[in-house]
Design a protein around this motif. Structure first.
Motif, mmCIF file in Angstrom:
data_model
loop_
_atom_site.group_PDB
_atom_site.id
_atom_site.type_symbol
_atom_site.label_atom_id
_atom_site.label_comp_id
_atom_site.label_asym_id
_atom_site.label_seq_id
_atom_site.Cartn_x
_atom_site.Cartn_y
_atom_site.Cartn_z
ATOM 1 N N GLY A 25 2.192 4.424 3.443
ATOM 2 C CA GLY A 25 2.175 3.578 2.241
ATOM 3 C C GLY A 25 2.184 2.094 2.564
ATOM 4 N N SER A 26 1.738 1.731 3.790
ATOM 5 C CA SER A 26 1.811 0.322 4.215
ATOM 6 C C SER A 26 0.517 -0.463 4.004
ATOM 7 C CB SER A 26 2.183 0.246 5.701
ATOM 8 O OG SER A 26 3.358 0.968 5.943
ATOM 9 N N ILE A 27 -0.473 0.176 3.366
ATOM 10 C CA ILE A 27 -1.695 -0.577 3.039
ATOM 11 C C ILE A 27 -1.880 -0.547 1.523
ATOM 12 C CG2 ILE A 27 -4.158 -0.884 3.485
ATOM 13 C CD1 ILE A 27 -3.961 0.961 5.872
ATOM 14 N N THR A 28 -2.088 -1.742 0.949
ATOM 15 C CA THR A 28 -2.400 -1.775 -0.486
ATOM 16 C C THR A 28 -3.795 -2.338 -0.695
ATOM 17 O OG1 THR A 28 -1.434 -3.976 -0.792
ATOM 18 C CG2 THR A 28 0.033 -2.090 -1.174
ATOM 19 N N VAL A 29 -4.442 -1.816 -1.736
ATOM 20 C CA VAL A 29 -5.729 -2.364 -2.168
ATOM 21 C C VAL A 29 -5.548 -2.769 -3.621
ATOM 22 C CG1 VAL A 29 -8.186 -1.914 -2.557
ATOM 23 C CG2 VAL A 29 -7.059 -0.946 -0.550
ATOM 24 N N ASN A 30 -5.729 -4.038 -3.884
ATOM 25 C CA ASN A 30 -5.496 -4.621 -5.212
ATOM 26 C C ASN A 30 -4.099 -4.255 -5.736
ATOM 27 O OD1 ASN A 30 -8.110 -5.707 -5.133
ATOM 28 N ND2 ASN A 30 -8.953 -3.768 -5.854
#
Ligand code: URA
Length: 232
Positions: A25-30
């Protein structure tokens, strides 16, 4: 484009690392965490944040390095250390290569990039991009030597193009050439019965060696410097 491809092209993470970070869960997109790194993103539009750091998508990277003694201008060498080793690990997977060669014992301004088109143009004899070098020679240079060097000398069957030489004293000076034959300056000095004892590249086209960089240090080029290079 796939998120993991984008992150690996930017030198942020390998595909494996991206997959692991996405699962954690360490990458976010928008602003929304993604669970898998193979989702599609539009790098020009989507805001990607990797482990808390916003990612700016770039295909090409440009570095200025102050080359120390003993490093070879290559990406791999069986014997000697290579200039790309001076960059941190995360940049080494970007496919960077030296833009032109400096001899193992030549110091100073070296450009590293993964932009093959720009590199090719900067090195092409057609474009006459000037490079200047501070030098020391073993024996005093006479004004006849300077005239010969500036007019062109024979370096093993090739006559060098006109260049500029400015002496600060009879053994030290700056030479500016617009071509880049193998060992050119060493051979030019040998052609006037002299010998280079130290050589340091000071400028490459519009760029000068950043005086704040110690030997072995590097920095990314600014947008303005990249634009100047592209205008060559
Ligand atoms: N000319 C040389 O002889 N050596 C260099 O490294 C660069 C130019």
């Amino acid at each position: 484009m796939r998120l993991d491809k984008m992150l690996s092209e930017c030198g942020v993470a390998t595909r494996k690392e991206s997959a692991r970070a996405a699962r954690a869960g360490s990458i976010t997109v928008n602003g929304t965490p993604v669970r898998s790194a193979d989702v599609k993103v539009d790098p020009a539009v989507d805001a990607v944040v990797y482990c808390g750091t916003p990612v700016r998508y770039r295909k090409f990277f440009y570095f200025m390095l102050n080359k120390p003694d003993g490093y070879v201008s290559a990406t791999e060498d069986g014997r000697d250390p290579v200039v790309t080793e001076l960059l941190p690990e995360e940049y080494r997977r970007l496919g960077l290569f030296p833009c032109g060669r400096l001899d193992k014992h030549t110091l100073g301004l070296m450009l590293l990039t993964n932009d093959g088109v720009l590199s090719h143009r900067l090195l092409s004899p057609k474009h006459h991009v000037e490079k200047s070098y501070g030098f020391t020679v073993k024996f005093p240079l006479s004004s006849a030597d300077i005239d010969a060097l500036e007019g062109g000398v024979d370096i093993g069957g090739y006559v060098t193009k006109p260049c500029r030489v400015n002496l600060s004293n009879e053994r030290n000076g700056v030479i500016a050439i617009t071509e880049g034959k193998y060992h050119q300056i060493k051979l030019m000095m040998e052609a006037v019965h002299n010998q280079i004892t130290s050589l340091e590249r000071l400028t490459f086209g519009p760029l000068s060696l950043d005086p704040t960089l110690e030997r072995g240090e590097w920095r990314e080029l600014t947008e303005e410097e990249i634009t100047l290079l592209n205008q060559q």
